[in-house]
Scaffold this active site. Sequence first.
Site, mmCIF file in Angstrom:
data_model
loop_
_atom_site.group_PDB
_atom_site.id
_atom_site.type_symbol
_atom_site.label_atom_id
_atom_site.label_comp_id
_atom_site.label_asym_id
_atom_site.label_seq_id
_atom_site.Cartn_x
_atom_site.Cartn_y
_atom_site.Cartn_z
ATOM 1 N N CYS A 54 33.904 69.841 106.196
ATOM 2 C CA CYS A 54 34.274 68.771 106.967
ATOM 3 C C CYS A 54 34.236 68.829 108.223
ATOM 4 O O CYS A 54 34.412 69.727 109.042
ATOM 5 C CB CYS A 54 35.874 68.637 106.580
ATOM 6 S SG CYS A 54 36.518 67.136 107.320
ATOM 7 N N CYS A 58 40.859 70.370 111.846
ATOM 8 C CA CYS A 58 42.610 70.416 111.630
ATOM 9 C C CYS A 58 42.682 71.742 111.792
ATOM 10 O O CYS A 58 42.019 72.809 111.085
ATOM 11 C CB CYS A 58 42.653 69.855 110.228
ATOM 12 S SG CYS A 58 42.287 68.104 109.953
ATOM 13 N N CYS A 61 43.033 73.905 108.533
ATOM 14 C CA CYS A 61 42.296 73.547 107.274
ATOM 15 C C CYS A 61 41.097 74.451 106.872
ATOM 16 O O CYS A 61 40.225 74.629 107.716
ATOM 17 C CB CYS A 61 41.858 72.114 107.401
ATOM 18 S SG CYS A 61 41.005 71.860 105.625
ATOM 19 N N CYS A 98 45.518 63.955 91.464
ATOM 20 C CA CYS A 98 44.868 63.442 92.715
ATOM 21 C C CYS A 98 43.635 64.017 93.033
ATOM 22 O O CYS A 98 43.350 65.404 92.570
ATOM 23 C CB CYS A 98 45.915 64.069 93.948
ATOM 24 S SG CYS A 98 45.629 63.468 95.453
ATOM 25 N N CYS A 130 45.340 59.343 91.958
ATOM 26 C CA CYS A 130 45.720 59.422 93.626
ATOM 27 C C CYS A 130 44.458 59.889 94.308
ATOM 28 O O CYS A 130 43.778 60.660 93.693
ATOM 29 C CB CYS A 130 46.811 60.166 94.167
ATOM 30 S SG CYS A 130 47.049 60.468 95.697
ATOM 31 N N CYS A 190 51.139 57.676 100.005
ATOM 32 C CA CYS A 190 51.813 58.984 99.754
ATOM 33 C C CYS A 190 51.512 59.676 101.348
ATOM 34 O O CYS A 190 50.087 59.656 101.539
ATOM 35 C CB CYS A 190 50.958 59.959 98.640
ATOM 36 S SG CYS A 190 51.196 61.627 98.524
ATOM 37 N N ARG A 262 58.015 65.237 97.605
ATOM 38 C CA ARG A 262 57.178 66.237 96.741
ATOM 39 C C ARG A 262 57.232 67.631 97.438
ATOM 40 O O ARG A 262 57.048 67.951 98.789
ATOM 41 C CB ARG A 262 55.519 65.848 97.007
ATOM 42 C CG ARG A 262 55.547 64.732 96.219
ATOM 43 C CD ARG A 262 53.923 64.257 96.069
ATOM 44 N NE ARG A 262 53.798 63.008 95.387
ATOM 45 C CZ ARG A 262 53.699 62.746 94.148
ATOM 46 N NH1 ARG A 262 53.692 63.744 93.255
ATOM 47 N NH2 ARG A 262 53.733 61.505 93.610
#
Length: 334
Positions: A54, A58, A61, A98, A130, A190, A262
């Site tokens: 990616c 972040c 991550c 998801c 999701c 979400c 959650r």
Amino acid sequence: MTEVRNDWTKEEIAEIYNRPLLDLIYEAATIHRENKDYAEVQISSLISIKTGGCPEDCAYCPQAARYSTGVNVHGMLPKEEVVAAAQKAKAGGASRLCMGAAWREVRDNRDFDKVIEMVQAVNELDMEVCCTLGMLTESQAERLADAGLYAYNHNLDTSEEDYKRIISTRTYDERLQTLENVRKAKITVCSGGIIGLGEKVEDRISMLKTLSNLPQHPESVPINALVPVKGTPLADQAKVDIWDMVRMIATARIIMPKTVVRLSAGRTEMSVIEQSLCFMAGANSIFAGEKLLTTPNPSFDEDMAMFQLLGLKPREAFKNGRPKGAVKKEVAAE
């Protein structure tokens, strides 16, 4: 019945968050019992359909290309593999799948066409679907809605004030715009955040204010505890204190009384006793299965044993109705 409000102030949320702990848990538990079948917990399973590489930065991550974290990069999974994973998750008690892709944003290409096919295929298993695919335009959200997408996950991660410390490659406003695009397409939202990033309590309160003051509360708010990964800038962060998780969950439950809260990343570090406090404080969803994208997670068997001990039961799919593209075939044929 507790009033649903979209005009919370930081002062009001701070007062709730900082209440004596037992008072806070008691109030959250009371509201939870008013608004939900409190013994019902949704089980979701998360699968990485495209891993690593990616371009974002972040700080938490392991899938960011710029960090050396040992994550093996792989392209799009075949649809058959995703369907098999969904079937396994459903057999384990999950009512939602998801699918996550390590993208900065969705692009209108063959990979997105494959995601659309996956959404349709998992829908046919009678599971809520999701996706978390990065930023999304209005037209892309519409395509996902037409395919039957039930929910779209796009976390705020932290407060607007703290955000640039964690991510510099996209803005907070871009996150909020994606949530707006999802909402316009009538897909459920979400969106939550992560604690343990080195943020202040004020940042947690600010993030909760943003979520609770959206025009419509997110149907689902994940509260994640950071899982530090070697190679990322936040690798040396201390473990999140369980009482911080309980305070976040309880505060979210009080200010967003009808939202599914959650208990997400970080559960492997929690005992059954600690998790039970989170359920008491208003959590009514978990991710189950051995992995959360690339980090460990308790197995289905462990979770079922915990459910039995605590008197919890899995929530059925489509409890609040089906999205426009997820109508059962026999209904659509009438």
